[in-house]
Motif scaffolding. Structure first.
Motif, PDB file in Angstrom:
ATOM      1  N   GLU A 185       0.843  -1.197   0.000  1.00 16.85           N
ATOM      2  CA  GLU A 185       0.000   0.000   0.000  1.00 16.85           C
ATOM      3  C   GLU A 185       0.881   1.251   0.000  1.00 16.85           C
ATOM      4  O   GLU A 185       0.627   2.207  -0.731  1.00 16.85           O
ATOM      5  CB  GLU A 185      -0.891  -0.022   1.242  1.00 16.85           C
ATOM      6  CG  GLU A 185      -1.838   1.138   1.335  1.00 16.85           C
ATOM      7  CD  GLU A 185      -3.256   0.632   1.526  1.00 16.85           C
ATOM      8  OE1 GLU A 185      -3.547   0.114   2.617  1.00 16.85           O
ATOM      9  OE2 GLU A 185      -4.039   0.741   0.575  1.00 16.85           O
ATOM     10  N   ASN A 186       1.937   1.216   0.797  1.00 18.44           N
ATOM     11  CA  ASN A 186       2.843   2.368   0.909  1.00 18.44           C
ATOM     12  C   ASN A 186       3.581   2.660  -0.397  1.00 18.44           C
ATOM     13  O   ASN A 186       4.115   3.746  -0.574  1.00 18.44           O
ATOM     14  CB  ASN A 186       3.870   2.138   2.028  1.00 18.44           C
ATOM     15  CG  ASN A 186       3.219   2.121   3.395  1.00 18.44           C
ATOM     16  OD1 ASN A 186       2.083   2.573   3.547  1.00 18.44           O
ATOM     17  ND2 ASN A 186       3.915   1.582   4.388  1.00 18.44           N
ATOM     18  N   ARG A 187       3.624   1.669  -1.292  1.00 20.43           N
ATOM     19  CA  ARG A 187       4.282   1.896  -2.585  1.00 20.43           C
ATOM     20  C   ARG A 187       3.383   2.671  -3.561  1.00 20.43           C
ATOM     21  O   ARG A 187       3.856   3.126  -4.595  1.00 20.43           O
ATOM     22  CB  ARG A 187       4.688   0.555  -3.205  1.00 20.43           C
ATOM     23  CG  ARG A 187       5.670  -0.218  -2.346  1.00 20.43           C
ATOM     24  CD  ARG A 187       6.993  -0.433  -3.044  1.00 20.43           C
ATOM     25  NE  ARG A 187       6.893  -1.311  -4.182  1.00 20.43           N
ATOM     26  CZ  ARG A 187       6.951  -0.930  -5.466  1.00 20.43           C
ATOM     27  NH1 ARG A 187       7.070   0.335  -5.774  1.00 20.43           N
ATOM     28  NH2 ARG A 187       6.877  -1.823  -6.423  1.00 20.43           N
ATOM     29  N   HIS A 188       2.106   2.793  -3.241  1.00 19.54           N
ATOM     30  CA  HIS A 188       1.159   3.561  -4.070  1.00 19.54           C
ATOM     31  C   HIS A 188       1.268   3.214  -5.547  1.00 19.54           C
ATOM     32  O   HIS A 188       1.427   4.087  -6.388  1.00 19.54           O
ATOM     33  CB  HIS A 188       1.369   5.069  -3.871  1.00 19.54           C
ATOM     34  CG  HIS A 188       1.160   5.496  -2.449  1.00 19.54           C
ATOM     35  ND1 HIS A 188      -0.059   5.466  -1.825  1.00 19.54           N
ATOM     36  CD2 HIS A 188       2.045   5.920  -1.517  1.00 19.54           C
ATOM     37  CE1 HIS A 188       0.059   5.858  -0.577  1.00 19.54           C
ATOM     38  NE2 HIS A 188       1.328   6.136  -0.355  1.00 19.54           N
ATOM     39  N   ILE A 189       1.187   1.939  -5.849  1.00 21.44           N
ATOM     40  CA  ILE A 189       1.205   1.507  -7.246  1.00 21.44           C
ATOM     41  C   ILE A 189      -0.152   1.877  -7.861  1.00 21.44           C
ATOM     42  O   ILE A 189      -1.190   1.499  -7.321  1.00 21.44           O
ATOM     43  CB  ILE A 189       1.453  -0.017  -7.347  1.00 21.44           C
ATOM     44  CG1 ILE A 189       2.773  -0.384  -6.660  1.00 21.44           C
ATOM     45  CG2 ILE A 189       1.444  -0.471  -8.803  1.00 21.44           C
ATOM     46  CD1 ILE A 189       2.969  -1.887  -6.446  1.00 21.44           C
ATOM     47  N   PRO A 190      -0.135   2.645  -8.965  1.00 18.24           N
ATOM     48  CA  PRO A 190      -1.417   3.092  -9.545  1.00 18.24           C
ATOM     49  C   PRO A 190      -2.331   1.902  -9.868  1.00 18.24           C
ATOM     50  O   PRO A 190      -1.891   0.908 -10.443  1.00 18.24           O
ATOM     51  CB  PRO A 190      -0.999   3.821 -10.825  1.00 18.24           C
ATOM     52  CG  PRO A 190       0.415   4.228 -10.588  1.00 18.24           C
ATOM     53  CD  PRO A 190       1.018   3.164  -9.718  1.00 18.24           C
TER      54      PRO A 190
END
Ligand SMILES: *Cc1c(COP(=O)(O)O)cnc(C)c1O
Length: 227
Positions: A185-190
């Motif tokens: 989630e913290n990587r904010h992958i689109p």
């Protein structure tokens, strides 16, 4: 049946309260493998709204019997890429995606139906050779690749931890799945959501709820022992 379902619900509510979660954020998935359609229908009449299935033949029968009934159908079993076309036609959420090949096939089949297929990624947290699922190390590259598929939408993670008689011994594996989801989630992958965590079965669902499960997959506690 109604009493069994109510008892499971109460246990979910109690577990949620113990850790300060809102019980409405946890969905009960009634697991129907080896249960005949009549009894699945009884469960639905008794208030079950989400049904988890492992087999296509049984799923088709259940869907036929309950045509028009507001049920969310989930696939929780192992899925081979050559069966993707059936899965896409039958299920709202597939819990068990564990390879890019399978995701690509789901994407292709979903595109044909003009549908975006919601999926979870199955993670083999303990690295057991006997279990399906991507290894924690393989998860990031897999999710990054699936994020590029327009007709597949990742909603979270699922796991089948090692079996123990004592549910407390399963807790570290549930906690690990939650941590892995948090990191992703913290990587904010689109296009990637980590809002769902599918974990916990009859023997350990309260521990799973305490560790953040949003979908608990319950068979035996609702339908009794499988023969
Ligand atoms: C059978 C099954 C369950 C339910 O197991 P119970 O112990 O009967 O609650 C949950 N998840 C999966 C993937 C299953 O195959």
């Amino acid at each position: 049946m109604k009493q069994r379902i109510e008892a499971v619900r109460q246990r979910i509510i109690q577990a949620a309260r113990r850790c300060g979660r809102r019980p409405e954020t946890i969905r009960l998935v009634a697991v129907t493998k080896t249960v005949d359609a009549t009894r699945v229908e009884q469960a639905v009449h008794a208030g079950v709204r989400t049904v988890g299935e492992n087999y296509f033949q049984q799923a088709r029968e259940n869907h036929r019997v309950m045509e028009g009934v507001a049920v969310s159908w989930h696939f929780i079993g192992h899925l081979q890429a050559n069966k993707a076309k059936y899965a896409v036609g039958l299920f709202d959420l597939i819990h068990s995606v564990d390879s890019l090949k399978l995701a690509q096939e789901l994407d292709r089949q979903a595109a044909k139906l003009g549908k975006v297929q919601s999926v979870l990624i199955q993670v083999n947290v303990a690295g057991e050779v006997s279990k399906f699922g991507v290894s924690p190390d393989g998860l990031d590259p897999l999710v990054t690749a699936i994020a590029l598929l327009p007709n597949v939408s990742v909603q979270g993670l699922m796991t089948m931890p090692p079996f123990f008689d004592q549910p407390e011994r399963v807790r570290p594996f549930f906690a690990q799945l939650r941590q892995i989801a948090q990191q992703l989630e913290n990587r904010h992958i689109p296009g990637i959501s980590m809002k769902e965590l599918s974990m916990g079965m009859t023997g350990d669902f309260e521990v799973a709820v305490e560790e953040g499960a949003t979908l608990v997959r319950i068979g035996t506690a609702i339908f009794g022992r499988r023969s």
